[in-house]
Design a protein around this motif. Structure first.
Motif, short mmCIF file in Angstrom:
data_model
loop_
_atom_site.label_atom_id
_atom_site.label_comp_id
_atom_site.label_asym_id
_atom_site.label_seq_id
_atom_site.Cartn_x
_atom_site.Cartn_y
_atom_site.Cartn_z
N LEU A 63 -2.33 2.40 -4.81
CA LEU A 63 -2.05 3.79 -4.46
C LEU A 63 -3.14 4.27 -3.50
N VAL A 64 -2.79 4.39 -2.23
CA VAL A 64 -3.77 4.72 -1.18
C VAL A 64 -4.00 6.22 -1.08
N MET A 119 0.86 -1.19 0.00
CA MET A 119 0.00 0.00 0.00
C MET A 119 0.89 1.23 0.00
N THR A 120 0.73 2.09 -1.00
CA THR A 120 1.58 3.26 -1.15
C THR A 120 0.87 4.51 -0.65
N LEU A 121 1.45 5.13 0.37
CA LEU A 121 0.86 6.33 0.98
C LEU A 121 1.35 7.57 0.24
N ARG A 122 0.93 7.67 -1.01
CA ARG A 122 1.26 8.83 -1.85
C ARG A 122 0.06 9.11 -2.74
N ASP A 123 0.01 10.34 -3.28
CA ASP A 123 -1.10 10.71 -4.16
C ASP A 123 -0.81 10.42 -5.62
N ASN A 124 0.43 10.04 -5.92
CA ASN A 124 0.80 9.70 -7.30
C ASN A 124 1.99 8.74 -7.24
N PRO A 182 -10.22 0.96 3.95
CA PRO A 182 -10.75 -0.03 3.01
C PRO A 182 -9.68 -0.96 2.42
N TYR A 183 -8.47 -0.44 2.23
CA TYR A 183 -7.38 -1.28 1.70
C TYR A 183 -6.95 -2.32 2.73
N LEU A 184 -6.83 -1.88 4.00
CA LEU A 184 -6.46 -2.84 5.05
C LEU A 184 -7.57 -3.86 5.26
N ASP A 185 -8.83 -3.42 5.17
CA ASP A 185 -9.96 -4.36 5.29
C ASP A 185 -9.90 -5.42 4.20
#
Length: 364
Positions: free
Chosen positions: A319-320, A300-305, A329-332
């Protein structure tokens, strides 16, 4: 005999150039006329980047360290340029080979071109389309003066063609970072991290890395992000190899939890052991998304791009964004066993460096 000066300025650069040096040595044994000089600009001081680091990756000690680190972006760029100009005048080359998108990549490319030396860019053409990132400026400037472009994906090829680069100067070769990963996978080292005296269990922990200002410099946002990570990771440990700068920020904010474990930055072989055996990785790094894709580890990438969209369209990465509310929702999805599998990415096969050296011998 082409004389090639290879530039590296930070730890990821050395990971990318290691297989190129090995491929040059192999070509020389087979009778190829090629010579290289390895220049470390000293852009990043990294206490882990000692002789053992070079030994781990099978890289010779650099021929020179310009020791041009520190200072602001402008000061660092200027220091690298002044010192590299002197280096290149004293040790002329036919080609300066740069990798990636750090300040050294851009600075040394400019110096080379002003001294009428050809520039080859490995990992050319990748774009985030976010010019707030210093790396994006480095990529654009470097690619604007590069002579030959070695690319990791068809997406990068398209970016270059859109920018007016002729097809004959674009060479789709693959990803040298993956060469290093695949050649070292059997040599990964268990960092033997223990939680309350117990060893980590395979696929029963998360790996977290954060370093970008967008994530670590805004205190409230960082607090919210860390809370979202803790809330969404069930009862599993979260292992956070943390940069000293980030560690200080976290310490000042009092961000602690019994499942959140800060550890010292790890060596390449230790860190990738940790990643390979993790349930998932949460990161704001670009390079890690490539490695998780090849190892089949959810990311999971904590960036906007991202400048590596192939890790999303073909790999295990999502891309989270930088809003902490986006993470749940991604972790779920991960915790319910519904994460995508990902697939193979063309030419990420461990043979990229051989293709690069073959092409260099054909061009020069």
């Amino acid at each position: 005999m082409p004389k090639i000066t290879i530039i590296a300025g930070a730890r990821p650069n050395f990971v990318k150039i290691a297989p190129i040096i090995k491929a040059i040595e192999k070509a020389k044994v087979a009778g190829g006329k090629i010579h290289f000089r390895l220049v470390h600009t000293g852009q990043h001081y990294d206490k882990k980047m000692s002789g053992s680091f070079f030994k781990q990756l099978g890289i010779p000690e650099p021929h020179v360290n310009l020791e041009a680190g520190g200072g602001s972006q402008a000061e660092q760029t200027a220091n690298i340029m002044v010192r590299f100009e002197k280096e290149l005048e004293e040790n002329p080359a036919d080609v300066v080979l740069v990798v990636g998108d750090v300040t050294s990549t851009m600075a040394c490319s400019i110096v080379a071109k002003k001294l009428n030396t050809q520039v080859v860019h490995v990992e050319a053409g990748i774009r985030s389309s976010d010019q707030r990132m210093p790396e994006e400026i480095n990529r654009i400037v470097t690619d604007s003066i590069t002579d030959h472009f070695f690319t990791t994906s068809e997406i990068a090829n398209v970016n270059l063609r859109k920018g007016g680069v002729e097809q004959e100067r674009i060479h789709f070769v693959g990803n040298t970072m993956i060469d290093t990963l695949l050649s070292n996978m059997e040599r990964f080292i268990d960092p033997e991290i223990k939680i309350r005296g117990e060893a980590l269990q395979e696929k029963q922990y998360f790996v977290l890395t954060l370093h970008r200002p967008a994530n670590v410099d805004e205190e409230e946002k960082l607090k919210d992000m860390m809370q979202a990570i803790i809330d969404g990771t069930g009862d599993l440990p979260v292992i956070f190899p943390v940069h000293p700068r980030t560690a200080k920020i976290l310490q000042n904010l009092g961000i602690e939890h019994h499942r959140l474990h800060y550890v010292e930055p790890l060596s390449y072989l230790e860190f990738n052991f940790l990643v390979k055996n993790a349930k998932a990785v949460i990161t704001d790094s670009g390079g890690i998304t490539e490695e998780t894709t090849v190892m089949g580890v959810p990311c999971m990438t904590l960036r906007d791009n991202t400048e590596r969209p192939e890790t999303i369209t073909m790999g295990t990465n999502e891309l989270v964004g930088t809003d902490p509310k986006n993470l749940k929702p991604y972790l779920d999805k991960l915790m319910s066993g519904e994460w995508k599998k990902g697939g193979e990415i063309p030419l990420w096969d461990g043979k990229t460096a051989e293709r690069i050296v073959e092409k260099l011998l054909a061009i020069y």
